[in-house]
Design a protein around this motif. Structure first.
Motif, PDB file in Angstrom:
ATOM      1  N   LYS A 258       0.859  -1.180   0.000  1.00 10.83           N
ATOM      2  CA  LYS A 258       0.000   0.000   0.000  1.00 10.83           C
ATOM      3  C   LYS A 258       0.899   1.235   0.000  1.00 10.83           C
ATOM      4  O   LYS A 258       1.857   1.315   0.751  1.00 10.83           O
ATOM      5  CB  LYS A 258      -0.896  -0.015   1.242  1.00 10.83           C
ATOM      6  N   GLY A 259       0.598   2.173  -0.882  1.00 11.77           N
ATOM      7  CA  GLY A 259       1.455   3.348  -1.020  1.00 11.77           C
ATOM      8  C   GLY A 259       2.237   3.348  -2.315  1.00 11.77           C
ATOM      9  O   GLY A 259       2.743   4.379  -2.737  1.00 11.77           O
ATOM     10  N   ALA A 260       2.324   2.171  -2.950  1.00 17.80           N
ATOM     11  CA  ALA A 260       2.945   2.121  -4.278  1.00 17.80           C
ATOM     12  C   ALA A 260       2.002   2.788  -5.288  1.00 17.80           C
ATOM     13  O   ALA A 260       0.887   3.175  -4.958  1.00 17.80           O
ATOM     14  CB  ALA A 260       3.221   0.673  -4.659  1.00 17.80           C
ATOM     15  N   GLU A 261       2.459   2.940  -6.521  1.00 15.49           N
ATOM     16  CA  GLU A 261       1.617   3.536  -7.559  1.00 15.49           C
ATOM     17  C   GLU A 261       1.642   2.661  -8.806  1.00 15.49           C
ATOM     18  O   GLU A 261       2.679   2.098  -9.157  1.00 15.49           O
ATOM     19  CB  GLU A 261       2.091   4.955  -7.914  1.00 15.49           C
ATOM     20  N   VAL A 262       0.485   2.550  -9.443  1.00 23.18           N
ATOM     21  CA  VAL A 262       0.371   1.879 -10.742  1.00 23.18           C
ATOM     22  C   VAL A 262       0.371   2.971 -11.799  1.00 23.18           C
ATOM     23  O   VAL A 262      -0.460   3.881 -11.767  1.00 23.18           O
ATOM     24  CB  VAL A 262      -0.916   1.042 -10.817  1.00 23.18           C
ATOM     25  N   ILE A 263       1.320   2.894 -12.742  1.00 19.88           N
ATOM     26  CA  ILE A 263       1.500   3.978 -13.710  1.00 19.88           C
ATOM     27  C   ILE A 263       1.756   3.421 -15.110  1.00 19.88           C
ATOM     28  O   ILE A 263       2.051   2.236 -15.274  1.00 19.88           O
ATOM     29  CB  ILE A 263       2.682   4.898 -13.307  1.00 19.88           C
ATOM     30  N   THR A 264       1.636   4.291 -16.095  1.00 22.06           N
ATOM     31  CA  THR A 264       2.122   3.964 -17.441  1.00 22.06           C
ATOM     32  C   THR A 264       3.641   3.778 -17.355  1.00 22.06           C
ATOM     33  O   THR A 264       4.335   4.632 -16.797  1.00 22.06           O
ATOM     34  CB  THR A 264       1.800   5.108 -18.416  1.00 22.06           C
ATOM     35  N   PRO A 265       4.177   2.650 -17.855  1.00 18.22           N
ATOM     36  CA  PRO A 265       5.621   2.404 -17.713  1.00 18.22           C
ATOM     37  C   PRO A 265       6.467   3.583 -18.174  1.00 18.22           C
ATOM     38  O   PRO A 265       6.293   4.102 -19.275  1.00 18.22           O
ATOM     39  CB  PRO A 265       5.847   1.167 -18.599  1.00 18.22           C
ATOM     40  N   GLY A 266       7.359   4.031 -17.275  1.00 20.19           N
ATOM     41  CA  GLY A 266       8.303   5.095 -17.603  1.00 20.19           C
ATOM     42  C   GLY A 266       7.738   6.502 -17.622  1.00 20.19           C
ATOM     43  O   GLY A 266       8.445   7.453 -17.965  1.00 20.19           O
ATOM     44  N   ALA A 267       6.460   6.661 -17.216  1.00 20.57           N
ATOM     45  CA  ALA A 267       5.818   7.971 -17.373  1.00 20.57           C
ATOM     46  C   ALA A 267       6.161   8.954 -16.257  1.00 20.57           C
ATOM     47  O   ALA A 267       6.104  10.169 -16.471  1.00 20.57           O
ATOM     48  CB  ALA A 267       4.303   7.807 -17.448  1.00 20.57           C
ATOM     49  N   TYR A 268       6.502   8.459 -15.063  1.00 21.20           N
ATOM     50  CA  TYR A 268       6.743   9.357 -13.933  1.00 21.20           C
ATOM     51  C   TYR A 268       8.084   9.020 -13.278  1.00 21.20           C
ATOM     52  O   TYR A 268       8.473   7.849 -13.205  1.00 21.20           O
ATOM     53  CB  TYR A 268       5.627   9.224 -12.889  1.00 21.20           C
ATOM     54  N   PRO A 269       8.775  10.048 -12.789  1.00 20.17           N
ATOM     55  CA  PRO A 269      10.076   9.800 -12.158  1.00 20.17           C
ATOM     56  C   PRO A 269       9.941   9.126 -10.797  1.00 20.17           C
ATOM     57  O   PRO A 269       8.954   9.315 -10.089  1.00 20.17           O
ATOM     58  CB  PRO A 269      10.671  11.203 -12.012  1.00 20.17           C
ATOM     59  N   VAL A 270      10.939   8.332 -10.477  1.00 16.99           N
ATOM     60  CA  VAL A 270      11.016   7.646  -9.191  1.00 16.99           C
ATOM     61  C   VAL A 270      12.369   7.980  -8.570  1.00 16.99           C
ATOM     62  O   VAL A 270      13.389   7.950  -9.255  1.00 16.99           O
ATOM     63  CB  VAL A 270      10.881   6.114  -9.363  1.00 16.99           C
ATOM     64  N   GLY A 271      12.395   8.326  -7.290  1.00 21.29           N
ATOM     65  CA  GLY A 271      13.663   8.634  -6.651  1.00 21.29           C
ATOM     66  C   GLY A 271      13.510   8.787  -5.144  1.00 21.29           C
ATOM     67  O   GLY A 271      12.391   8.804  -4.614  1.00 21.29           O
ATOM     68  N   ASN A 272      14.626   8.909  -4.459  1.00 21.51           N
ATOM     69  CA  ASN A 272      14.570   9.103  -3.005  1.00 21.51           C
ATOM     70  C   ASN A 272      15.232  10.415  -2.561  1.00 21.51           C
ATOM     71  O   ASN A 272      15.389  10.654  -1.370  1.00 21.51           O
ATOM     72  CB  ASN A 272      15.183   7.909  -2.261  1.00 21.51           C
ATOM     73  N   ILE A 273      15.608  11.267  -3.536  1.00 17.11           N
ATOM     74  CA  ILE A 273      16.038  12.628  -3.221  1.00 17.11           C
ATOM     75  C   ILE A 273      15.126  13.581  -3.987  1.00 17.11           C
ATOM     76  O   ILE A 273      15.126  13.596  -5.219  1.00 17.11           O
ATOM     77  CB  ILE A 273      17.509  12.880  -3.605  1.00 17.11           C
ATOM     78  N   LEU A 274      14.333  14.345  -3.270  1.00 18.60           N
ATOM     79  CA  LEU A 274      13.350  15.214  -3.906  1.00 18.60           C
ATOM     80  C   LEU A 274      13.650  16.669  -3.603  1.00 18.60           C
ATOM     81  O   LEU A 274      13.916  17.028  -2.443  1.00 18.60           O
ATOM     82  CB  LEU A 274      11.938  14.881  -3.416  1.00 18.60           C
ATOM     83  N   ASP A 275      13.620  17.511  -4.627  1.00 18.74           N
ATOM     84  CA  ASP A 275      13.665  18.963  -4.430  1.00 18.74           C
ATOM     85  C   ASP A 275      12.269  19.414  -4.008  1.00 18.74           C
ATOM     86  O   ASP A 275      11.272  19.052  -4.647  1.00 18.74           O
ATOM     87  CB  ASP A 275      14.049  19.671  -5.726  1.00 18.74           C
ATOM     88  N   ILE A 276      12.186  20.229  -2.943  1.00 13.71           N
ATOM     89  CA  ILE A 276      10.879  20.607  -2.414  1.00 13.71           C
ATOM     90  C   ILE A 276      10.855  22.082  -2.011  1.00 13.71           C
ATOM     91  O   ILE A 276      11.902  22.712  -1.787  1.00 13.71           O
ATOM     92  CB  ILE A 276      10.489  19.756  -1.172  1.00 13.71           C
ATOM     93  N   LYS A 277       9.642  22.626  -1.946  1.00 14.45           N
ATOM     94  CA  LYS A 277       9.413  23.908  -1.293  1.00 14.45           C
ATOM     95  C   LYS A 277       8.641  23.587  -0.027  1.00 14.45           C
ATOM     96  O   LYS A 277       7.520  23.073  -0.085  1.00 14.45           O
ATOM     97  CB  LYS A 277       8.635  24.867  -2.178  1.00 14.45           C
ATOM     98  N   LEU A 278       9.228  23.861   1.120  1.00 15.57           N
ATOM     99  CA  LEU A 278       8.722  23.393   2.405  1.00 15.57           C
ATOM    100  C   LEU A 278       8.221  24.554   3.261  1.00 15.57           C
ATOM    101  O   LEU A 278       8.877  25.598   3.335  1.00 15.57           O
ATOM    102  CB  LEU A 278       9.846  22.653   3.148  1.00 15.57           C
TER     103      LEU A 278
END
Length: 632
Positions: A258-278
């Motif tokens: 739970k929390g994963a995402e089902v997507i069109t293959p290759g359509a959205y980026p995946v990573g563990n370092i995110l640029d954010i406005k906090l």
């Protein structure tokens, strides 16, 4: 009737009657777990559907109010078009009410309704005082000017008026994007014996179809859609905005969390370092510090990570700044996604903001070049904004209305996008039509998949009707634009358009059993020459049901084997030979009567007259009284 798909949810303190309110609105019990029924509180997300007076069909989410279940509340708030803030008349605004308000604000939920529930438990004087208290308590939140409805889920008082209010609220809701890549954050994953893994969520973007290949991220697992349900009904397609249950083929339930995402293959980026406005909530009494460990919520996932501040030593209450979140596990994230962070322990909401992008590296603190990049991402590159709008095709004039830019400015930016191969230029009658390259390519893939699937399911039909294709694609273009784009796509060779039908460029052989029946019809009609049998009679001889005979006939006409003449079907070769013989006779005799032609062809008047009328229409012959002459 509005054919868009909407989702609303509840928010509010535990035991303020959210589940009872949904039951009163829909007649559906959303508490589904034994523990929920025993304890009288919602632990997991509950779902129901609601038919509004306008005919809108709305999904409604019952989210937990108890502070221990805020993670589920965050998952439920993702993708909502509006929120019902439920406040019990006998208690008023409580701690979880305030935390839910903070979360909804951070997630960018823009509209809602205040529902004061349980009015049957208090008197009029108390209710009047409570309304003043609620208005005061909602200052500075998205509900400051929201309409207030007084209801009793127990007696049904005010429920009809609330339905009308929800209808009015959704009339201004922005439609989710049915074109473009699929994005389905998962809030439930389970297994059903005999079916396998089933996942559920709210479809944020795109259209999911049976048989489609999808990716499960961040686990990098490919799967195909075995079956689909929307509101407990089996469907062939699910559209953005709908609550969807997807049966995934070839995936073990243990491989998907739970929390994963089902997507069109290759359509959205995946990573563990995110640029954010906090942003640190102004209601907090503590700063957010460098390397602070937090619980990070995006979509339906909770991940642990550390805050990496890029322009502040610490982020004070109410302060906003650029940062990175360094996560302990990868997530799916794209620019403009909203997120919430909570204190690691004890867990309570401390801030949130928006994603600026996935980064490949940890940035240096206080580095001006990096901060400049983030400012551009935050403020929005005009070309990126323009490209985002061009997920749907638009003319330059339409873009001027959307952006209020001048004609020259619009054209310069369109030229830039064209120069970098980011858009395609089609035609809408005589006007250039601009379309983001990725969106146009995705549209073509969808057309190809639908048309090919239809061709496999109905191999004799020669294609899918234009209107059925439009419905399956879920496009909302005007009829004129739809027809223009369809014709232009055929000209470009993406598919074939034959009259009212759209066919695939893939040549598929008929299934063996159908092929035998088609061959039988061809031989039967060839042998009959110019005296073919009645269609249903001939079809029956070839083992074809009466109801299917027209479909076989249409197929043979489209293949050029037969000709349809005044309700009769003739072998084309026989008609060609008949025409040649008729011309030869007329060149000898100058004019002929029906009886002469009947004798020439060796057929009866039943067939001779329709054939002669056909040749008249096609300017082979001309009728003069009861005679025919060559039409020279």
């Amino acid at each position: 009737m509005d054919d868009r798909h909407y989702l609303i949810g509840t928010a509010g303190h535990v035991d303020h009657g959210k589940t009872e309110l949904i039951r009163a609105l829909t007649g559906i019990e959303t508490d589904r777990l034994k523990e929920e029924k025993q304890r009288g509180i919602s632990i997991e997300l509950g779902f129901a559907s609601l038919d509004l007076p306008s005919g809108r069909k709305v999904g409604i989410i019952d989210v937990p109010g108890h502070e221990r279940f805020i993670r589920q509340m965050l998952a439920g708030a993702t993708g909502m078009d509006g929120v019902l803030l439920v406040i019990a008349a006998d208690e008023g605004i409580m701690p979880q009410t305030r935390e839910h308000l903070d979360i909804l604000t951070l997630l960018g939920v823009s509209q809602g309704i205040v529902v004061i529930n349980k009015i049957d438990l208090v008197d009029d004087e108390w209710l009047e005082l409570l309304q003043e208290e609620v208005r005061e308590g909602l200052k500075g939140t998205l509900f400051v000017n929201a309409p207030v409805y007084l209801v009793s889920s127990h007696t049904g008082s005010g429920i009809s008026e609330l339905k009308i209010g929800i209808d009015q609220l959704l009339s201004d809701a922005e439609s989710k994007t049915a074109t473009g890549p699929i994005r389905l954050p998962l809030d439930r994953v389970f297994s059903i014996q005999g079916f396998g893994t089933v996942v559920t969520g709210t479809l944020h973007n795109g259209i999911i179809r049976l048989g489609q290949e999808l990716a499960i991220e961040p686990v990098h697992k490919l799967s195909k859609v075995r079956s689909l349900q929307v509101h407990n009904e089996k469907v062939e397609s699910a559209f953005a905005g709908q609550r969807v249950a997807v049966n995934l083929a070839g995936v073990n339930v243990n491989e998907v969390e739970k929390g994963a995402e089902v997507i069109t293959p290759g359509a959205y980026p995946v990573g563990n370092i995110l640029d954010i406005k906090l942003k640190n909530l102004s209601s907090m009494d503590k700063s957010i510090s460098q390397r602070q460990r937090v619980r990070f919520h995006i979509g339906t996932i909770e991940a642990l990570g550390r805050i990496h501040l890029l322009e502040h030593e610490e982020l004070l209450p109410g302060q906003e700044g650029y940062a990175q979140i360094l996560l302990e596990e990868p997530v799916v994230a794209t620019a403009e996604d909203r997120f919430v962070i909570r204190f690691y322990s004890p867990a309570f909401t401390i801030g949130g903001g928006k994603i600026l992008g996935v980064s490949e590296y940890k940035r240096k603190r206080f580095k001006e070049s990096d901060l400049a990049q983030l400012r551009v991402k935050d403020q929005g590159d005009p070309l990126v904004l323009l490209e985002r709008v061009l997920q749907e095709p638009h003319t330059a004039q339409e873009l001027q209305g959307s952006f209020h830019w001048g004609e020259t400015e619009i054209q310069e930016r369109l030229d830039q996008l064209e120069g970098s191969d980011r858009i395609e230029i089609w035609k809408d009658e005589n006007n250039p039509l601009y379309w983001a390259k990725g969106a146009a390519e995705y549209w073509r893939e969808q057309v190809d998949q639908i048309v090919l699937s239809n061709q496999k399911e109905f191999p004799l039909r020669g294609g899918i009707s234009r209107e059925e294709l439009k419905g399956k694609l879920g496009v909302k273009w005007t009829q004129r634009r739809w027809q223009n784009i369809l014709e232009r796509g055929a000209e470009k060779g993406y598919y074939r358009v034959m009259g009212s039908r759209v066919g695939s460029n893939h040549d598929l052989k008929l299934p063996e059993a159908l092929g035998h029946k088609v061959d039988c019809l061809k031989q039967r009609w060839k042998n009959a020459g110019l005296m073919p049998p009645e269609l249903e009679e001939g079809a029956k001889e070839c083992g074809i049901n009466k109801g299917d005979s027209l479909e076989f006939a249409s197929y043979l006409v489209e293949q050029g084997e037969w000709m349809s003449i005044t309700g009769l079907y003739f072998n084309r070769e026989a008609v060609v030979l008949a025409q040649k013989a008729l011309i030869d006779l007329l060149e000898q005799n100058k004019e002929v009567a029906v009886g002469d032609v009947r004798e020439l062809w060796g057929t009866s008047r039943k067939y001779t007259v329709p054939l002669l009328e056909y040749f008249d229409q096609h300017k082979v012959t001309k009728r003069l009284g009861d005679k025919r002459v060559l039409n020279r």
